[in-house]
Write a protein that holds these residues in place. Structure first.
Motif, PDB file in Angstrom:
ATOM      1  N   GLY A  44     -12.495  97.225 -20.205  1.00  0.00           N
ATOM      2  CA  GLY A  44     -11.109  97.410 -19.785  1.00  0.00           C
ATOM      3  C   GLY A  44     -10.401  98.457 -20.615  1.00  0.00           C
ATOM      4  N   ILE A  45      -9.077  98.476 -20.518  1.00  0.00           N
ATOM      5  CA  ILE A  45      -8.277  99.371 -21.351  1.00  0.00           C
ATOM      6  C   ILE A  45      -6.889  98.758 -21.473  1.00  0.00           C
ATOM      7  N   ASP A  46      -6.231  98.981 -22.610  1.00  0.00           N
ATOM      8  CA  ASP A  46      -4.884  98.443 -22.811  1.00  0.00           C
ATOM      9  C   ASP A  46      -3.947  99.580 -23.204  1.00  0.00           C
ATOM     10  N   LEU A  47      -3.143 100.023 -22.254  1.00  0.00           N
ATOM     11  CA  LEU A  47      -2.227 101.130 -22.498  1.00  0.00           C
ATOM     12  C   LEU A  47      -0.911 100.656 -23.094  1.00  0.00           C
ATOM     13  N   SER A  48      -0.738  99.329 -23.206  1.00  0.00           N
ATOM     14  CA  SER A  48       0.586  98.821 -23.545  1.00  0.00           C
ATOM     15  C   SER A  48       0.788  98.577 -25.034  1.00  0.00           C
TER      16      SER A  48
ATOM     17  N   ASN B  30      -0.546  90.710 -19.272  1.00  0.00           N
ATOM     18  CA  ASN B  30      -1.577  91.706 -18.929  1.00  0.00           C
ATOM     19  C   ASN B  30      -2.849  91.013 -18.451  1.00  0.00           C
ATOM     20  N   GLY B  31      -3.280  90.031 -19.247  1.00  0.00           N
ATOM     21  CA  GLY B  31      -4.540  89.346 -18.978  1.00  0.00           C
ATOM     22  C   GLY B  31      -4.522  88.614 -17.643  1.00  0.00           C
ATOM     23  N   ILE B  32      -3.415  87.949 -17.355  1.00  0.00           N
ATOM     24  CA  ILE B  32      -3.323  87.208 -16.094  1.00  0.00           C
ATOM     25  C   ILE B  32      -3.367  88.184 -14.923  1.00  0.00           C
ATOM     26  N   LEU B  33      -2.633  89.295 -15.067  1.00  0.00           N
ATOM     27  CA  LEU B  33      -2.618  90.293 -13.988  1.00  0.00           C
ATOM     28  C   LEU B  33      -4.019  90.857 -13.748  1.00  0.00           C
TER      29      LEU B  33
ATOM     30  N   ALA C  90      -7.092  89.595 -14.826  1.00  0.00           N
ATOM     31  CA  ALA C  90      -8.156  88.635 -14.520  1.00  0.00           C
ATOM     32  C   ALA C  90      -7.910  87.905 -13.207  1.00  0.00           C
ATOM     33  N   TYR C  91      -6.690  87.433 -13.000  1.00  0.00           N
ATOM     34  CA  TYR C  91      -6.450  86.598 -11.830  1.00  0.00           C
ATOM     35  C   TYR C  91      -5.709  87.328 -10.715  1.00  0.00           C
ATOM     36  N   GLY C  92      -4.983  88.404 -11.085  1.00  0.00           N
ATOM     37  CA  GLY C  92      -4.277  89.154 -10.056  1.00  0.00           C
ATOM     38  C   GLY C  92      -5.100  90.310  -9.518  1.00  0.00           C
ATOM     39  N   ASN C  93      -6.296  90.500 -10.101  1.00  0.00           N
ATOM     40  CA  ASN C  93      -7.178  91.600  -9.709  1.00  0.00           C
ATOM     41  C   ASN C  93      -6.487  92.955  -9.733  1.00  0.00           C
ATOM     42  N   VAL C  94      -5.552  93.134 -10.672  1.00  0.00           N
ATOM     43  CA  VAL C  94      -4.926  94.441 -10.844  1.00  0.00           C
ATOM     44  C   VAL C  94      -5.829  95.256 -11.778  1.00  0.00           C
ATOM     45  N   VAL C  95      -6.028  96.526 -11.449  1.00  0.00           N
ATOM     46  CA  VAL C  95      -6.848  97.384 -12.302  1.00  0.00           C
ATOM     47  C   VAL C  95      -6.215  97.441 -13.696  1.00  0.00           C
ATOM     48  N   PRO C  96      -7.022  97.302 -14.777  1.00  0.00           N
ATOM     49  CA  PRO C  96      -6.460  97.276 -16.131  1.00  0.00           C
ATOM     50  C   PRO C  96      -5.525  98.448 -16.416  1.00  0.00           C
ATOM     51  N   PHE C  97      -5.917  99.617 -15.970  1.00  0.00           N
ATOM     52  CA  PHE C  97      -5.113 100.806 -16.210  1.00  0.00           C
ATOM     53  C   PHE C  97      -3.688 100.604 -15.674  1.00  0.00           C
ATOM     54  N   ILE C  98      -3.595 100.083 -14.471  1.00  0.00           N
ATOM     55  CA  ILE C  98      -2.285  99.926 -13.830  1.00  0.00           C
ATOM     56  C   ILE C  98      -1.505  98.771 -14.452  1.00  0.00           C
TER      57      ILE C  98
ATOM     58  N   HIS D 223     -12.183  84.720 -19.878  1.00  0.00           N
ATOM     59  CA  HIS D 223     -12.456  85.517 -21.065  1.00  0.00           C
ATOM     60  C   HIS D 223     -11.683  86.834 -21.043  1.00  0.00           C
ATOM     61  N   VAL D 224     -11.642  87.466 -19.889  1.00  0.00           N
ATOM     62  CA  VAL D 224     -10.898  88.728 -19.776  1.00  0.00           C
ATOM     63  C   VAL D 224      -9.427  88.493 -20.115  1.00  0.00           C
ATOM     64  N   MET D 225      -8.880  87.385 -19.615  1.00  0.00           N
ATOM     65  CA  MET D 225      -7.492  87.068 -19.924  1.00  0.00           C
ATOM     66  C   MET D 225      -7.312  86.931 -21.442  1.00  0.00           C
ATOM     67  N   ALA D 226      -8.234  86.225 -22.083  1.00  0.00           N
ATOM     68  CA  ALA D 226      -8.138  86.020 -23.532  1.00  0.00           C
ATOM     69  C   ALA D 226      -8.183  87.349 -24.282  1.00  0.00           C
TER      70      ALA D 226
END
Lengths: 509, 357
Positions: free
Chosen positions: B98-102, B146-149, B151-159, B246-249
């Motif tokens: 993934g990536i975390d721009l925030s 971020n994690g919920i979006l 992992a569970y919202g299927n939003v691309v990490p970048f977005i 795990h992705v959420m965590a």
């Protein structure tokens, strides 16, 4: 070699003679002959692995034959690449249509050979020409400006055919075109096929559905083991049992391990009841006892893999329950399945099963590594020891567990998958195409391993497109077509002929 | 999926199989072993250490004692600490693919929230830890969203994290009203400012967090899951790993380290401001990538990340000590990133060819 070349005295438009295609380590085509005359529907029959796909690829220019001659319209040709094939008048419609969803119908039809003047697209001409082609196919209701993504599967097929016509195709290869269509759409497609052949264009038609072949086919060529075993059989005069006889009897060259027989009082480990997946399969009942191997036999697209994946929770079932050892397993959860004692070796080992750049031992312990941890800290030493023990048990060759899995052969990669579930100690093992991409030598080993696992009390379900494999390996076989279990019988009571017969006759198209 | 390759691929599979077998058996053992050693993690870190030493040598020869003094080196460490902590969380996210721009915006928001009048009043009353917990909670909360979006919202990490980057900065501005909030709680400054054994306390903190991060990634089940998800998420899922959870965590973890970085920022600058941590996400991502963590996931190195941060901070310092334009500095940074990635790809390709696949 049967030859029923009566009734048609025209010179074939397309002639293939003695086509051989050798891949390193595999002889995919070993002497294919094919004659196609203008305006006929020529059906290509053969089991999975008989060489149909490779033949199509040779014809479409995707593969170059190692030996053999192709003659088109009387002159010998070498089909260099797909563009060349189109120039020669051979268009191919693959099962997964190569239309671009985001473009319009007209843009798709002229994709790759756009109508343009001085680099500027002549869009109105393209639209007009597309409309004309669609009319020729009897589908003037499709607008050239519609976005292809919004069309149903049947509409997309028409677009692909229009594209073939735009290339002035003389032969159109159709690979299982009805697999994605409903009954009405199939009727429609047959009408289109009739229109096209009436215009002198030949169709090479690939389908497993015998009743379709009976309805629209003119002549049949049968492939087995990469070679033509019969050609130009007249559809109307060739009985079904004759066709199936020609297709069967593929020699795998393998001795299967003996079946010790499952005692009637062996406990039922896996039970599926009324299992269904919306739009794919329904009402599947399955029980597997400890020590038993149950095979699911069916062709590509029959739903056999989906059934396995749904039992495992990789897909969320829309109906029914799965029980392991009497306990209901939460649906749609692979972690619940693993916790209940299930294990899956998926069809696509590389993309679904393994982490290719990680060492063997980490792939072996992928589901079980928490077991080698104290307070969250993984002990790689005990992890490696367990991986070494089980990879030795499955005779990984050469031994050693630190190499990246990527460096292993297909057979060894499958052994890693088996070792994985040995370490986990699963009681229900689901195997999807366990010998795909595995060479003949390793196949026998894998069959023996699977049988040994069963003998040790594991309940095993095997899915395979190779009917002889299912019959040779399993104790009991379920024959599946179109998401329905058509027949369930002891493996020794069934022949390859029976299975094919059931599939080809029983599928409600 | 049952038929991911519906085109007639079954008959071509033997090609790949046989080539991989022959290539791996033909390769001489010794060469293979040497290659393993030099494409391994240790060799990569060694390369980074060499690069860092070269930078230090350049700094010492061009700027003399202005650069090569204990004081200046400590300044470098202090500066590296804030980005460093954020980059450690980022390493986990990037290792998982993934990536975390925030993270930069979270640093700003955490620093602002921890210095509001209300927070500081509570801190005066109960102790400095109130500010620390506030910063961490803000970071955790943002990361969790971020994690919920993802992992569970299927939003691309970048977005998902881009949205958080914009929104968190906005919230920080709303709270701070574009004013700088000075830290007035003496117990907080006493605890976090200054040196311990001659090294800035926040640098110690970064080292501690790096050590924990290294252990977490290299030795624990959490780290193993991270690598598995990044290496092949579908294989991990089919092996029974709860990938979504795990992705959420992971995003929550990255938010938390960013929150900690925000608190550390307060210790360094003694002021909460909505512009704190501006573009730190870029510095963090650059450090992670230069450090040898694969952007496609599956492999991560905390040691590499720390070295990457040190390289960039030292580079900045060398430029400043030589009174060079910051624009030139930006060009040099860009060049380093490209060079590091090109080098990585070459190693990667060599690794793949030696494997025959």
């Amino acid at each position: 070699m049967a030859n029923g070349d009566q009734g048609r005295d025209e010179r074939p438009f397309l002639q293939m003679r003695g086509i051989v295609k050798v891949f390193p380590g595999a002889r995919a085509l070993d002497g294919v002959d094919l004659d196609v005359v203008a305006g006929e529907v020529h059906c290509l029959l053969g089991q999975n692995g008989a060489g149909k796909s490779t033949l199509i690829r040779v014809l479409s220019g995707a593969h170059q034959p190692t030996e053999g001659d192709v003659v088109i319209d009387g002159s010998p040709v070498t089909i260099g690449d797909p563009v060349h094939a189109l120039k020669l008048g051979v268009a191919t419609m693959y099962q997964e249509l190569d239309v671009v969803d985001g473009l319009t119908v007209a843009e798709n039809v002229y994709l790759g050979h756009e109508l343009a003047g001085f680099g500027v697209l002549r869009r109105s001409t393209a639209r007009r020409e597309t409309a004309r082609l669609l009319e020729r196919l009897g589908h003037s209701e499709i607008s050239p400006d519609t976005e292809v993504g919004s069309l149903p599967a049947a509409g997309r097929q028409i677009v692909a055919m229009a594209r073939a016509l735009s290339h002035q195709a003389r032969v159109i290869v159709m690979d299982e075109p009805t697999a994605v269509l409903d009954a009405e759409e199939v009727e429609n497609l047959f009408r289109v096929v009739a229109e096209v052949t009436a215009q002198g264009i030949a169709i090479i038609y690939i389908s497993h559905r015998l009743e379709e072949i009976r309805r629209i086919g003119d002549r049949i060529t049968v492939l087995k083991n990469g070679a033509t075993v019969a050609r130009n059989l007249p559809v109307a005069e060739t009985p079904t049992h004759e066709l199936i006889r020609l297709m069967t009897g593929r020699d795998l060259g393998i001795v299967f391990p003996e079946r010790p027989g499952v005692p009637a009082d062996a406990p039922v480990l896996l039970e599926a009841e009324g299992l269904g997946l919306e739009g794919v399969f329904s009402e599947v009942d399955l029980t597997v006892r400890s020590g038993e191997i149950v095979g699911l036999a069916g062709l590509v697209g029959s739903g056999r893999s989906e059934i396995l994946e749904t039992i495992y929770g990789a897909r969320r079932s829309s109906a029914g329950t799965v029980r392991v050892d009497g306990e209901t397993v939460r649906r749609g959860s692979t972690s619940a399945a693993v916790a209940a004692g299930m294990g899956l070796a998926p069809e696509e080992r590389k993309s679904q099963g393994l982490i290719l750049d990680e060492p063997i031992y980490r792939n072996v312990t992928l589901p079980s590594f928490p077991r080698f941890a104290h307070a969250g800290v993984v002990s790689e030493t005990s992890e490696r020891a367990a991986a070494t023990r089980e990879t030795t048990a499955v005779r990984l060759d050469p031994p050693g567990v630190t190499r990246p899995v990527r460096t292993l052969s297909g057979g060894n990669q499958q052994k890693v998958m088996l070792a994985r579930w040995l370490v986990q100690g699963c009681r229900v093992l689901l195997l999807d195409e366990p010998t795909r991409g595995v060479d003949v030598g390793a196949r026998a080993e894998i069959y023996t391993l699977i049988r040994r696992l069963a003998d040790a009390g594991t309940a095993v379900v095997v899915v395979s497109s190779e009917i002889p494999e299912v019959l040779g390996l399993a104790d009991r076989v379920l024959v599946i077509a179109d998401g329905t279990v058509l027949r369930s019988a002891a493996a020794h009571e069934l022949t390859e002929h029976d299975v094919l017969d059931t599939i080809m006759k029983g599928s409600p198209a | 999926m049952s038929e991911p390759h519906p085109s007639p691929s079954a008959e071509t599979t033997p090609v790949a199989e046989t080539t991989s077998v022959s290539a791996s058996t033909e390769a001489p053992r010794l060469v293979a072993r040497l290659r393993d050693l030099f494409s391994g993690g240790a060799a990569r870190s060694l390369g980074l250490v060499v690069a860092l030493l070269i930078l230090v040598a350049v700094g010492a020869t061009t700027a003399g004692t202005r650069f090569a003094s204990v004081d200046n080196l400590m300044v470098i460490l202090g500066l590296a600490a804030v980005v460093g902590v954020a980059a450690i969380g980022q390493t986990f996210v990037i290792t998982s693919g993934g990536i975390d721009l925030s993270v930069g915006s979270i640093i700003g928001l955490a620093s602002v929230w921890a210095t509001t009048l209300a927070t500081q009043q509570m801190a005066e009353q109960y102790g400095w830890w109130v500010m620390v917990m506030c910063g961490i909670a803000v970071g955790f909360g943002c990361g969790l969203i971020n994690g919920i979006l993802v992992a569970y919202g299927n939003v691309v990490p970048f977005i998902a994290t881009l949205a958080m980057m914009v929104a968190a900065r906005g919230v920080a501005e709303l709270i701070a009203q574009k004013r700088t909030q000075i830290v007035t709680v003496d117990s907080f400054t006493d605890v976090f400012r200054g040196d311990l054994l001659g090294v800035p306390k926040i640098a110690w903190l970064m080292l501690l967090i790096a050590a924990v991060g290294w252990f977490l990634l290299a030795r624990t089940t959490f780290g193993r899951r991270t690598i598995a998800v990044g290496g092949n998420a579908e294989a991990a899922r089919l092996a029974g790993i709860k990938v979504k959870r795990h992705v959420m965590a992971l995003y929550a973890l990255s938010g938390t380290t960013a929150g900690i970085a925000g608190v550390m920022m307060l210790a360094r600058t003694t002021a909460g401001s909505s512009t704190n941590g501006l573009q730190y996400e870029m510095d963090a991502i650059a450090a992670v990538v230069v450090g040898g963590t694969l952007l496609i996931g599956g492999r991560g190195s905390i040691v590499g990340t720390v070295l990457g941060v040190l390289i960039f901070t030292t580079l900045t310092n060398v430029f400043i000590q030589n009174n060079l334009d910051s624009s030139v500095q930006a060009v040099a940074k860009g060049a380093i990133i490209v060079a590091a990635v090109l080098l990585q790809q070459r190693m990667q390709r060599r690794g793949v060819t030696s494997a025959g696949g």
